[in-house]
Design an enzyme around this catalytic site. Sequence first.
Site, short mmCIF file in Angstrom:
data_model
loop_
_atom_site.label_atom_id
_atom_site.label_comp_id
_atom_site.label_asym_id
_atom_site.label_seq_id
_atom_site.Cartn_x
_atom_site.Cartn_y
_atom_site.Cartn_z
N HIS A 1 0.82 -1.10 0.13
CA HIS A 1 0.25 0.07 -0.07
C HIS A 1 1.09 1.23 -0.03
O HIS A 1 1.98 1.25 0.55
CB HIS A 1 -0.92 -0.19 1.25
CG HIS A 1 -1.99 0.88 1.16
ND1 HIS A 1 -1.95 2.22 1.46
CD2 HIS A 1 -3.29 0.72 0.50
CE1 HIS A 1 -2.96 2.70 1.09
NE2 HIS A 1 -3.84 1.85 0.85
N ASP B 1 -8.13 -5.15 0.01
CA ASP B 1 -8.57 -6.06 -1.25
C ASP B 1 -8.25 -7.55 -1.03
O ASP B 1 -8.77 -8.13 -1.86
CB ASP B 1 -7.86 -5.21 -2.35
CG ASP B 1 -8.36 -3.81 -2.70
OD1 ASP B 1 -9.60 -3.52 -2.43
OD2 ASP B 1 -7.82 -2.88 -2.66
N1 ACO Z 1 4.17 -7.50 -5.05
C1 ACO Z 1 5.76 -7.31 -5.06
N2 ACO Z 1 6.31 -6.45 -4.88
C2 ACO Z 1 5.89 -5.20 -4.70
C3 ACO Z 1 4.53 -5.23 -4.25
C4 ACO Z 1 3.63 -6.32 -4.61
N3 ACO Z 1 2.28 -6.36 -4.22
N4 ACO Z 1 3.92 -3.93 -3.84
C5 ACO Z 1 4.98 -3.28 -4.08
N5 ACO Z 1 6.30 -3.98 -4.39
C6 ACO Z 1 7.70 -3.65 -4.44
C7 ACO Z 1 8.08 -2.91 -5.49
O1 ACO Z 1 8.38 -3.73 -6.61
C8 ACO Z 1 8.95 -2.02 -5.08
O2 ACO Z 1 10.22 -2.68 -5.16
P1 ACO Z 1 11.53 -1.87 -5.05
O3 ACO Z 1 11.90 -0.85 -4.09
O4 ACO Z 1 12.64 -2.94 -5.20
O5 ACO Z 1 11.84 -0.93 -6.78
C9 ACO Z 1 8.64 -1.73 -3.72
O6 ACO Z 1 8.07 -2.85 -3.16
C10 ACO Z 1 7.86 -0.24 -3.48
O7 ACO Z 1 6.77 -0.35 -4.18
P2 ACO Z 1 6.12 0.71 -4.91
O8 ACO Z 1 5.45 0.34 -6.23
O9 ACO Z 1 7.06 1.83 -5.29
O10 ACO Z 1 5.28 1.42 -3.74
P3 ACO Z 1 3.96 2.36 -4.05
O11 ACO Z 1 3.64 2.96 -2.66
O12 ACO Z 1 4.19 3.29 -5.19
O13 ACO Z 1 2.72 1.08 -4.47
C11 ACO Z 1 0.91 -0.20 -4.55
C12 ACO Z 1 1.83 0.77 -3.75
C13 ACO Z 1 0.62 0.29 -5.92
C14 ACO Z 1 -0.30 -0.53 -3.82
C15 ACO Z 1 1.78 -1.70 -4.69
O14 ACO Z 1 2.05 -1.99 -3.60
C16 ACO Z 1 1.01 -2.54 -5.73
O15 ACO Z 1 1.20 -2.38 -6.82
N6 ACO Z 1 0.36 -3.63 -5.06
C17 ACO Z 1 -0.53 -4.56 -5.67
C18 ACO Z 1 -2.02 -3.89 -6.04
C19 ACO Z 1 -2.75 -3.81 -4.97
O16 ACO Z 1 -2.96 -4.58 -4.18
N7 ACO Z 1 -3.30 -2.40 -4.99
C20 ACO Z 1 -4.55 -2.16 -3.82
C21 ACO Z 1 -4.15 -1.00 -3.19
S1 ACO Z 1 -5.52 -0.55 -1.69
C22 ACO Z 1 -6.64 0.24 -2.52
O17 ACO Z 1 -6.28 0.67 -3.46
C23 ACO Z 1 -7.77 0.15 -1.72
#
Ligand code: ACO
Length: 431
Positions: free
Chosen positions: A308, A366
Amino acid sequence: MAETKRTATLTIDGVSHELPIYSPTAGPDVIDIRKLYAEAGLFTYDPGFTSTASCDSTITFIDGGKGELLHRGYPIDQLAGKSHYLEVCYLLLYGELPSAAELEDFEERVTKHTMLHEQMQNFFRGFRRDAHPMAVMVGVVGAMSAFYHDSTDINDEWQREVASIRLIAKMPTIAAWAYKYHVGQPFVYPRNDLDYASNFLRMCFAVPAEEYEVDPILSRAMDRIFTLHADHEQNASTSTVRLASSSGANPFACIAAGIACLWGPAHGGANQACLEMLQEIGSVDRIPEYIARAKDKNDPFRLMGFGHRVYKNFDPRAKVMKQSADEVLDLMGIENNPVLQVAKELEKQALDDPYFADKKLFPNVDFYSGIILEAMGFPTSMFTPIFALSRTVGWISQWKEQLGDPQMKIGRPRQLYLGETHRDYVDIENR
Ligand code: ACO
């Protein structure tokens, strides 16, 4: 605006600029950079707004590190446990918990606005049957501006209030009808003797051929899903609503914009994407393969329902949702559902994996909501419409707050331009 007692000094090429610092009631202090461009000729750069506060707000507070979510100061687990959706709507909209009389009046107003203008059925019927219900919702909610002209003037307080009630009241009818149209069944009209959640379940699952009794456990779980999704401060869809509203757009157009933004798989579409991922994994023995893919930098796959932007701890909504999932699955007698087994084992393996622990990736709301909704009988395509329905009150509360904010300006971000500089047009025969 919060008082400023401290300033930050920014020195650029030997010239210092004093920037006021404001202290909120909770959360990090903010540096006011509004005069930076006028004084220093510089923009700030923050794609995705990871460090930028776009407004003042008194509605919702999240402490992502602690895993805390407060609406008007009240923790979400207390609201989900002791309150119910319409009371939380009142709290978000008006700032305080209602008295018994205020709640009764509010519920009465919402209940009396649940029907749609009969002609709006033509909009539903204009879509292909296989249209995604979110596509239908974006269209139909936007079209409300063409039907409810007496509540589109944003400068009239009474019209703002009526638009708010109409949107909260009609959204379940719109979502349910998008579903009914999709499955080829007749539209079911709302019933005023049912509570908000039961009414929605009945509009989705009743058919004219037989009576439909709403199970109180399912109705309670539905109400909890609505409550847990009611607001989440300045997330992507809420910021979209605020940005649309900053131009003076009418409330129905603004909420349609919010629905469009919510549709994406990184936001509201995540619970659909999560359930589809669990189905694709299919069996517990394939989990390590998917965890390895999620960790692989060269693979775009991510574990849906994990991580998140704000929560770097357990999402407090996920804790309540997990409990609801157990109740619903007990009732439906599908404890041995393979999707659920995959979900439980995936959660365990991911939480034990240092990759997820180091990056502070925990299950979000979710991860569980899709499992509950599927057990209730909703197809995956209805997951995001249900989120949109629940979030409408948050969007509306933030929209109303913004319209009352004396600092409000049209939203107009700047950019770091990296394209060509001035060049002269070349006639086609000379290129
Ligand atoms: N699976 C694997 N790796 C992940 C995941 C994941 N679900 N989420 C983040 N990471 C990793 C990224 O690859 C990144 O790695 P790095 O630092 O080596 O590059 C690190 O964790 C940070 O991730 P970011 O994308 O920079 O974090 P951000 O805060 O921008 O993203 C997000 C948050 C979009 C929710 C992300 O965690 C994601 O895509 N999750 C899956 C989708 C999801 O479940 N969304 C629901 C959100 S809740 C809602 O809307 C109610």
